[in-house]
Design an enzyme around this catalytic site. Structure first.
Site, short mmCIF file in Angstrom:
data_model
loop_
_atom_site.label_atom_id
_atom_site.label_comp_id
_atom_site.label_asym_id
_atom_site.label_seq_id
_atom_site.Cartn_x
_atom_site.Cartn_y
_atom_site.Cartn_z
CG HIS A 107 0.88 -1.71 -3.44
ND1 HIS A 107 0.02 -0.66 -3.30
CD2 HIS A 107 0.22 -2.79 -2.95
CE1 HIS A 107 -1.11 -1.07 -2.76
NE2 HIS A 107 -1.02 -2.36 -2.53
CD GLN A 160 -8.91 -9.94 -0.44
OE1 GLN A 160 -8.36 -10.72 -1.20
NE2 GLN A 160 -8.21 -9.07 0.27
N GLY A 189 3.34 -7.54 2.30
CA GLY A 189 3.65 -6.46 3.23
C GLY A 189 3.49 -6.90 4.68
CD GLN A 246 -2.89 -10.30 2.89
OE1 GLN A 246 -4.09 -10.16 2.63
NE2 GLN A 246 -1.98 -9.53 2.33
CG LEU A 291 2.63 4.70 2.58
CD1 LEU A 291 3.59 4.66 1.40
CD2 LEU A 291 1.91 6.04 2.61
CB SER A 322 -5.58 1.04 -1.14
OG SER A 322 -4.47 0.53 -1.83
O1 PAF Z 1 -3.06 -7.64 0.51
C1 PAF Z 1 -3.77 -7.59 -0.52
O2 PAF Z 1 -3.75 -6.65 -1.31
C2 PAF Z 1 -4.74 -8.74 -0.81
O3 PAF Z 1 -5.26 -9.27 0.36
C3 PAF Z 1 -4.10 -9.84 -1.67
C4 PAF Z 1 -2.96 -10.52 -0.95
C5 PAF Z 1 -3.61 -9.25 -2.98
C6 PAF Z 1 -5.13 -10.91 -1.99
O4 PAF Z 1 -6.21 -10.39 -2.69
#
Ligand code: PAF
Length: 262
Positions: free
Chosen positions: A97, A121, A211, A217, A248, A250
């Site tokens: 991040h 989500q 990322g 996504q 990496l 979470s």
């Molecule tokens: O990639 C993420 O951490 C999540 O999907 C995001 C883009 C912050 C949306 O909640």
């Protein structure tokens, strides 16, 4: 610190209604730990001044607890910025991040990160309740990485009522690969990203960094921005890897050593 800033420091913004929902909470830099008390988040101009740019880095009025006028206030706060660079996250930050934040710093005149664990989500059997929430540590890391502004709305603030309107990404993009195994996932992602974009950019231009690790996504968000003709540039941040080669993430923290090796 101006009298107005002094008045706002550490308390509810005067004149704002005490009832109703707050749309957003705004957190800045090194006093961000205060936000863990769930009430007041204020930061002074001292956290900024990291660059010659205009906008928050030059010092900007403080924001206190943000109530229904939050959106307007956030927009006001970002008004001097001509091109905010935004990194949306769900927190529990790692160096992947922070690399996105470093990227963002080169792409805009103010760097904004959001931290929001987005219920929409998560599937019914997924880890929404146990997803690590490490807001204070995240804010420290963001500050150290040179992020100017952290936007950390509570769930009630971002979804004050059940989110009846949602973004439905095209099935050929969203129902394959990860989307095949996680029905509704990309709808949830697109919906929250649309709302976050609205909060951060309003209808103006900007850049958002996602990322490359979450490639699908990235594609979904790019298509959304393109089809909704949003003046936002979507930039892909390269994947950061652990020494053993695993990206990496979470959730990779959940893996045992054997699972990592597999
Ligand atoms: O990639 C993420 O951490 C999540 O999907 C995001 C883009 C912050 C949306 O909640």
């Amino acid at each position: 610190v101006s009298p107005q800033q002094q008045r706002l420091r550490g308390d509810v913004i005067p004149g704002l209604p005490q009832r109703g929902f707050a749309l957003a909470r705004v957190v800045f830099g090194d006093r961000a730990k205060r936000q863990t008390d769930g009430r007041v988040v204020v930061q002074g101009v001292a956290a900024f001044g990291q660059g010659p740019q205009h906008g928050p880095r030059q010092g900007h009025p403080l924001l206190g607890r943000v109530r229904p006028e939050a959106h307007r206030q956030l927009r006001q706060h970002l008004r001097p910025a001509q091109c905010p660079a935004f990194v949306p996250t769900m927190g529990n930050l790692h160096s992947g991040h922070l690399a996105l934040v470093q990227n963002a710093r080169r792409l805009g005149d103010v760097t904004v990160a959001s931290i929001f664990v987005n219920r929409l989500q998560f599937g019914p059997n997924e880890d929404f309740d146990t997803y690590p929430r490490t807001l204070a540590a995240d804010c420290d890391q963001l500050k150290a990485a040179g992020c100017d502004l952290v936007f950390a709305p509570s769930e009630k603030e971002l979804y004050p009522e059940p989110q009846g309107f949602t973004v439905q990404p095209p099935t050929e993009l969203a129902n394959i690969l990860e989307g095949h195994f996680r029905p509704g996932f990309f709808s949830g992602v697109s919906t929250v990203v649309l709302k976050l974009f609205h909060c951060v950019f309003g209808s103006g231009p900007g850049t958002a960094v996602f990322g490359q690790k979450d490639y699908q996504q990235l594609m979904v968000i790019r298509r959304m921005v393109s089809q909704f003709a949003m003046p936002i540039q979507i930039v892909a941040g390269p994947t950061q890897r652990a020494p053993d080669g695993l990206a990496l993430s979470s959730r990779n923290g959940y893996l045992s050593e054997t699972e990592r090796a597999e």
